[in-house]
Design an enzyme around this catalytic site. Structure first.
Site, short mmCIF file in Angstrom:
data_model
loop_
_atom_site.label_atom_id
_atom_site.label_comp_id
_atom_site.label_asym_id
_atom_site.label_seq_id
_atom_site.Cartn_x
_atom_site.Cartn_y
_atom_site.Cartn_z
N ASP A 20 0.69 -1.22 -0.04
CA ASP A 20 0.05 -0.10 0.00
C ASP A 20 0.93 1.34 0.03
OD1 ASP A 20 -1.94 -1.77 2.41
OD2 ASP A 20 -2.08 -1.70 0.44
N GLU A 176 -11.02 0.48 -4.26
CA GLU A 176 -10.48 1.07 -2.78
C GLU A 176 -9.18 1.73 -3.20
OE1 GLU A 176 -10.56 -2.69 -0.94
OE2 GLU A 176 -8.81 -3.72 -2.23
C1 6LW Z 1 -6.15 -1.99 2.09
C2 6LW Z 1 -6.86 -2.20 1.16
C3 6LW Z 1 -6.81 -3.44 0.69
O1 6LW Z 1 -6.43 -1.14 3.12
O2 6LW Z 1 -6.15 -4.26 1.63
O3 6LW Z 1 -7.09 -5.59 -0.16
C4 6LW Z 1 -5.98 -3.44 2.81
N1 6LW Z 1 -7.21 -4.24 -0.27
O4 6LW Z 1 -6.48 -1.32 -0.05
C5 6LW Z 1 -4.58 -3.65 3.48
O5 6LW Z 1 -3.63 -3.90 2.81
#
Ligand code: 6LW
Length: 500
Positions: A20, A176
C-alpha cells in the site's frame, strides 16, 4: 539487466512486506510510507532522491499516544493503507487504524518526524483514506467505495456526509485505495479494484472537479497482471508522482510468487515502481517490469545496510518491529550495554503479546544469525508470519530445539545439547528443490554455529507454510528474536542477503 552508472535497476524498489505505498515529492526529495498492520512502531517512512533507492528515515507512529494496538488484535489488523501528502509546508498523513480509532490524521514539518498525535476523523468512516487540496485550499478526504467528504485537516472536522463519487469499473469488486490528483485541466481519481490477490488491478477516471463527475479511462485497468504468468503478481494499490523533469511514475504493491502451482509469496506485498506515459489525457502504464528503465536523472544509491546490528546504538534502529507494542519493561538495550534484553511476559509466539523483535525478510535467499544468552530463560530466533504460522530455533541453558507451527499443527523438529553459555543460532532461506508443480517457495533451515564458525544444520522445513497463500493475511515474514520465558539477552543480530 538494465544498469545505470553500473547499478542494477530492479523491482521491487522496497523489498519485503511494504504494501500500500503512498509517495509524494518535495523539491528533489521523494518520501514514501506503507501499511504496518499489527506491528509497532507503525508506518515506515522512506526517503529517496531517485525513486529507485530508498532509505528508511523512521516510523511515523513511534509512541503509544499515536498507536494503540490492543493485545486481542488479530494479526493483519491494525494500521491499513496510509496516504502521504505535502501541503502548505507540512507533511500530512491520513490512515486507518482498524483496531480502534478508524481514520485519523497526523502532521509533521519533517517526514523523519516527530509526527503529531492523532487528529481523529470520525466523520469519515471506511478504509484507504486519501487527502487532496483544491485550488482554493479546500481539503477533500476520499475513501474506499469510492466516497468523499470535505474536511478540515487541522481539526478533523467533516462537512456533510461522505458521498459516493465513483464505483469503479462495473463488475469489478472492491474499488479502494483512492488517490485524487489535479493534473492539467482535469481531476484524476486513481483506484485499486479486484481485491489485493491475483485479480488486483489499477483503474482511473477523470472529471472537472475534485468530486467529479468522473469519466472512466477507456482502457481501464491501466495496470494489472491478472491472468498472466508474469513473475510479479497482485499488482495494484498505486500512487502517482511527477518527477522534476516532468515525467510521471507510479508506485504500487506487487508480490513475487515462487515454486510450483499456485506459487507462494513469502515476503508479503512489496513496493514496485513503473514509469507512466500519457496519451489523450490518459495514463498509459503497461506491465510492471522486473528490470527498471534507466531514469534521466543521476541515481543516488542508499547507504548499504550493515549486516550486523550489535545494539550499541542505544536506540533500536527503525527496521525493528514488534507485534502490538514494545515497552522498556520487556525490551531494552539499557540492561546490558551492547546487548538487546527481552523479558518474557508469559506468552509464547502463539500468543498476541509474545515478546518478539524482528525485521522484515526482504530477500528470497538470505541468512540470519543471532548470539543469545538465555541464562535460566528460554528464547531464540524465529521466522514469524503470524501467531499461527512461525518457525523457530529456541535455546535454553544447554539445549536448542527447532520448533514449528502451521495452523493447528505443531512439531518439535529437532533438538541438540549445546555447551552452557551464549550460543549462536541461525536460519537460512534457500530455493526449494524442483518438484515440478509441487515445488515450494523455499527451504527454511535452522542450525547453530559451531566453534569454528561453521553452520551445523539441525532441521529444515518447507517454506510454503509461511506463505500468504497458506496463512492468508496482509503482512509477510518477519525474522527476529524472542523471549518465551525469563530474561534473554541478544549480543548481535546478522541479516545477510544472498540473492534477490
Ligand atoms: C488495504 C486495502 C486492501 O487497506 O487491503 O485488499 C488493505 N485491499 O486497499 C490492507 O492492505
Amino acid at each position: 539487466m538494465s544498469e545505470h552508472q553500473g547499478i542494477a535497476l530492479r523491482n521491487p524498489v522496497i523489498p519485503g512486506f511494504h504494501p500500500d505505498p503512498s509517495v509524494c515529492r518535495v523539491g528533489d526529495d521523494y518520501y514514501l510510507v506503507c501499511s504496518s498492520f499489527e506491528y509497532f512502531p507503525g508506518i515506515p517512512v522512506f526517503h529517496s532522491r531517485d525513486l529507485v533507492h530508498w532509505t528508511q528515515l523512521g516510523n511515523a507512529l513511534d509512541r503509544p499516544s499515536q498507536l494503540r494496538l490492543p493485545r486481542e488484535l488479530l494479526s493483519s489488523a491494525g494500521i491499513y493503507a496510509p496516504t502521504l501528502r505535502h501541503h502548505d509546508g507540512r507533511f500530512w498523513l491520513v490512515v486507518t487504524n482498524v483496531a480502534g480509532g478508524g481514520n485519523m490524521l497526523f502532521t509533521a514539518t519533517d517526514a523523519a518526524g516527530p509526527w503529531s498525535d492523532p487528529i481523529p476523523l470520525p466523520g469519515v468512516p471506511g478504509i484507504d483514506p486519501d487527502l487532496a487540496w483544491d485550488e482554493d485550499g479546500t481539503c477533500w478526504c476520499t475513501i474506499a467505495g469510492v466516497r468523499q467528504a470535505r474536511i478540515d485537516p487541522v481539526t478533523g472536522e467533516t462537512f456533510g456526509e461522505p458521498r459516493r463519487i465513483w464505483s469503479g469499473t462495473p463488475g469489478a469488486k472492491a474499488p479502494e485505495a483512492p488517490h485524487l490528483y489535479r493534473i492539467g485541466d482535469h481531476w484524476y481519481l486513481l483506484i485499486a479494484e479486484g481485491g489485493t490477490e491475483r485479480g488486483h488491478g489499477v483503474a482511473i477516471a477523470r472529471g472537472p472537479s475534485p468530486s467529479g463527475p468522473f469519466e472512466p479511462c477507456p482502457h481501464n485497468p491501466v495496470v494489472t497482471h491478472r491472468g498472466t504468468e508474469h513473475p510479479i503478481q497482485n499488482t495494484g494499490h498505486a500512487d502517482l508522482v511527477q518527477a522534476p523533469d516532468g515525467s510521471w511514475w507510479m508506485v504500487l504493491l506487487g508480490v513475487r510468487p515462487r515454486g510450483g502451482t499456485p506459487g507462494w509469496h513469502v515476503l508479503g506485498r512489496e513496493t514496485f515502481l513503473v514509469p507512466v506515459e500519457w496519451a489523450d489525457g490518459w495514463p498509459v502504464v503497461g506491465e510492471v517490469p522486473s528490470e527498471l528503465p534507466t531514469p534521466s536523472w543521476p541515481l543516488v544509491p542508499a547507504p548499504v545496510e550493515p549486516v550486523r546490528d550489535d545494539f550499541e546504538l542505544g536506540e533500536l534502529r527503525p527496521q525493528w518491529i514488534s507485534p502490538r507494542d514494545r515497552s522498556p519493561d520487556h525490551c531494552t538495550t539499557k540492561d546490558r550495554s551492547g546487548w538487546l534484553t527481552l523479558r518474557a511476559r508469559g506468552a509464547s509466539l502463539d500468543e498476541p503479546d509474545a515478546v518478539f523483535v524482528g525485521r522484515r525478510q526482504q530477500h528470497l535467499t538470505c541468512e540470519a544469525r543471532t548470539r543469545v544468552d538465555t541464562g535460566q530463560g528460554r528464547g531464540g530466533l524465529a521466522v514469524r508470519l503470524d501467531e499461527e504460522h512461525h518457525y523457530e530455533i529456541e535455546a535454553t541453558e544447554g539445549e536448542v530445539q527447532v520448533l514449528a507451527r502451521a495452523g493447528t499443527l505443531r512439531t518439535v523438529l529437532a533438538s541438540r545439547t549445546v555447551p552452557s553459555g551464549p550460543v549462536v543460532l541461525g536460519v537460512r532461506f534457500s530455493p526449494a528443490p524442483d518438484l515440478g508443480p509441487r515445488t515450494g517457495p523455499d527451504i527454511v533451515a535452522f542450525g547453530v554455529e559451531e566453534p569454528d564458525g561453521s553452520f551445523a544444520e539441525l532441521g529444515s522445513l518447507d517454506g510454503r507454510y509461511l506463505s500468504t497463500e497458506v496463512a492468508g493475511g496482509f503482512t509477510g515474514r518477519v525474522i527476529g528474536m524472542y523471549a518465551a520465558a525469563g530474561t534473554v539477552h541478544f549480543d548481535w543480530f546478522d541479516y545477510t542477503p544472498q540473492g534477490s
